[in-house]
Each structure stands twice: as C-alpha cells, then as structure tokens.
Design a protein around this motif. Structure first.
Motif, short mmCIF file in Angstrom:
data_model
loop_
_atom_site.label_atom_id
_atom_site.label_comp_id
_atom_site.label_asym_id
_atom_site.label_seq_id
_atom_site.Cartn_x
_atom_site.Cartn_y
_atom_site.Cartn_z
N UNK A 35 -35.40 39.98 14.43
CA UNK A 35 -34.47 41.04 14.81
C UNK A 35 -33.53 41.44 13.68
N UNK A 36 -33.60 40.75 12.56
CA UNK A 36 -32.73 41.06 11.42
C UNK A 36 -33.34 42.18 10.59
N UNK A 37 -32.52 43.19 10.25
CA UNK A 37 -32.99 44.32 9.46
C UNK A 37 -32.18 44.43 8.17
N UNK A 38 -32.88 44.67 7.08
CA UNK A 38 -32.24 44.80 5.77
C UNK A 38 -32.74 46.07 5.08
N UNK A 39 -31.92 46.57 4.16
CA UNK A 39 -32.31 47.70 3.33
C UNK A 39 -32.84 47.16 2.01
N UNK A 40 -34.06 47.51 1.70
CA UNK A 40 -34.73 47.06 0.48
C UNK A 40 -33.90 47.41 -0.75
N UNK A 41 -33.60 46.40 -1.58
CA UNK A 41 -32.88 46.58 -2.84
C UNK A 41 -31.44 47.07 -2.66
N UNK A 42 -30.95 47.04 -1.40
CA UNK A 42 -29.55 47.42 -1.14
C UNK A 42 -28.82 46.23 -0.51
N UNK A 43 -29.25 45.85 0.69
CA UNK A 43 -28.63 44.70 1.36
C UNK A 43 -29.49 43.44 1.22
N UNK A 44 -30.67 43.57 0.61
CA UNK A 44 -31.52 42.41 0.35
C UNK A 44 -32.17 42.59 -1.02
N UNK A 45 -31.83 41.69 -1.95
CA UNK A 45 -32.38 41.74 -3.29
C UNK A 45 -33.58 40.80 -3.41
N UNK A 46 -34.29 40.88 -4.53
CA UNK A 46 -35.53 40.12 -4.70
C UNK A 46 -35.34 38.62 -4.51
N UNK A 47 -34.36 38.04 -5.21
CA UNK A 47 -34.18 36.59 -5.13
C UNK A 47 -33.81 36.16 -3.71
N UNK A 48 -32.99 36.96 -3.03
CA UNK A 48 -32.62 36.65 -1.66
C UNK A 48 -33.83 36.73 -0.74
N UNK A 49 -34.68 37.73 -0.98
CA UNK A 49 -35.87 37.91 -0.14
C UNK A 49 -36.81 36.72 -0.24
N UNK A 50 -37.11 36.27 -1.46
CA UNK A 50 -38.08 35.19 -1.62
C UNK A 50 -37.54 33.87 -1.07
N UNK A 51 -36.23 33.68 -1.12
CA UNK A 51 -35.64 32.50 -0.50
C UNK A 51 -35.76 32.59 1.02
#
Length: 285
Positions: A35-51
């Motif tokens: 249910x969590x939504x993020x904006x690509x490269x705005x509220x979720x960056x690459x390093x955060x995404x892979x973690x």
C-alpha cells in the motif's frame, strides 16, 4: 533560457545534477510496495529502493503518470512566450507513459502543435542520452526540427546491452517481451538482453558464465561499431557498482571512448531489471 523546453520521465535515469544544469523537466513514474506509494527519483532514490527491495515482503509494482500530470507541466511551461516543448519518454512497448504524454499534448487546444512527444523506443539511459543531447542542442539555439532530427539520428545509432542476474523481475513486471524463450535455462546461463527497434526487451543470446557474457558483449559492440569508436559510454547498474566497473574497464581496453560515466538504474527500471543488473549504453562516433 532557451524557448524550447525539454521534458522527460523518471525512467531516463538522468542524475538530478544534470537535469538541473540543463534545465530538464521530469515527470516521475510511481513505485508501490504493497500500500506504500513513492515517486520515482523524487521520494524514493536508487539506494533507498534497493535496500527496501531487500527487506520488503512485497514485490514492487510500478505505474505510469496520468495525462493530467503531463498536462499540468505542459501548461506551466507554455506560459512563456513562444515556448515549444520536446517531450521524450520511455518506450511505448514497455509502458503507457508515452501515451499519457501524447494524450496530454492533444488537450492543449490553445497551444496546439507546440508540444512534440517522442517515443524513445528505449529505457533508462537509452532515453537519458537522447534527452541530454536535446537539452544541450536547445541551449545552443538549435531549432525544434533540428533537435528532433538529432534525436531521431541518435536513436538509430545507439546500442544497449545488459545482463540481469535473474529474469524473475522482468517476468513478474510483465516486461519480458521477446526474451521469454530464455526461461528454463540451465544454472549459470547469463542472458544478454537488449532493446530492439520496436522498443521491446529482446534476447540476444544465452552465454554460460559472466566472463563469457562480457566477452560476447565486446564482440557484439565491435560488430555494431564496424571499426569506429565510441562517442559516449554510460555504464548503468542496479546496486552492482563492482560489476559496472568491470564492464567499463573491459570496454575501455578494447575501444576508443571519448566520454565514459556511470549511471545508477533508478527504482522503476530497477524494479523490472532486478538487482545486480549491469548495462552498457553506447553512442557511436
């Protein structure tokens, strides 16, 4: 500032510093973990995404921007006198993002013909290279038609090869395209993938082992370049800098390269390619 504004989407994987320097506008795609939504490269960056990918119990899903999101940006940019927009986006064979942008451009009745929407037929820095070149040309004062011609020419002289650790992410994300025949491969088979002229993910061939896959990419590039050199080389990776460094060094040893750099695959592209992916984006001289 140029009267020709350049717009793209977040899957171009253009670093923020480059977008700011070249005044490139970006509309983000969305990424969902449950249910969590993020904006690509705005509220979720690459390093955060892979973690998050490593720790989350949910498989990531992605969604395209709505036409309204593009329309709002187009209207804002067109407030400037005599402004035109060139909007370059993720392959229409991989996403509805291009269609959203195209639909938004048809809703500008008072500014009809001022927005030129381009299907990159590519992904990640296959889009990014076109966008950056277009932005530089706009800053140099080139006309809309000159920039569109440049983009079309680059699109026909651009080569992409990538290695994924697993096809699971492409399959679950529905982006497997013409690479579906690779399923059922034996252990340690490394598929060499590309994006074909229609903008679909396509299998080049299967190679046993990472080193042999890298060697085969060199052979494929040599055939593509036909004795010529590389104008720009961007090595992209999905949380795999070591693999990216290895690929970069091998290419630099075998070809004359004018410019080389690294790119991190962003959350949306990473959600489909999967962690560990490495890719070479090559524009020939």
């Amino acid at each position: 500032m140029s009267k020709i504004r350049i717009v793209t989407d977040s899957t171009a994987d253009i670093p923020l510093s480059v977008r700011q320097e070249l005044i490139i506008e970006m509309v983000p795609l969305k990424i969902h973990f449950g249910s969590e939504e993020y904006l690509d490269a705005v509220t979720l960056q690459s390093d955060q995404f892979y973690e998050k990918l490593r720790t989350s119990t949910h498989f990531p899903r992605t969604s395209q921007p709505s036409p309204a999101e593009f329309l709002d940006l187009y209207r804002k940019l067109l407030e400037g006198p005599d402004t035109e927009i060139i909007s370059i986006h993720l392959s229409s064979a991989l996403s509805g993002t291009y269609q959203s942008a195209l639909l938004a451009s048809t809703m500008l009745e008072e500014d009809e013909g001022k927005v030129h929407v381009v299907d990159s037929r590519s992904a990640s820095y296959g889009i990014g290279a076109l966008v950056v070149a277009a932005a530089k040309a706009a800053m140099e004062g080139q006309s809309t038609e000159q920039i569109l011609q440049l983009v079309r020419s680059m699109r026909e002289n651009f080569y992409i090869y990538f290695l994924v650790d697993t096809l699971e992410f492409l399959q679950k994300g529905g982006r497997i395209g013409k690479a579906s025949a690779l399923f059922g491969s034996l252990l340690n088979i490394k598929p060499i993938l590309s994006i074909d002229a229609e903008g679909e993910v396509a299998a080049i061939e299967k190679v046993r082992g990472h080193k042999k896959a890298i060697a085969r990419i060199l052979e494929l590039l040599a055939a593509d370049l036909a004795g010529g050199g590389i104008h720009t080389l961007h090595i992209a990776h999905a949380n795999n800098l070591e693999g990216a460094e290895q690929l970069r060094e091998v290419i630099l040893q075998h070809f004359a390269v004018q410019h080389a750099d690294y790119i991190a695959l962003g959350p949306v592209i990473g959600a489909h390619a999967g962690p560990g992916t490495i890719a070479a984006f090559v524009s020939k001289v």
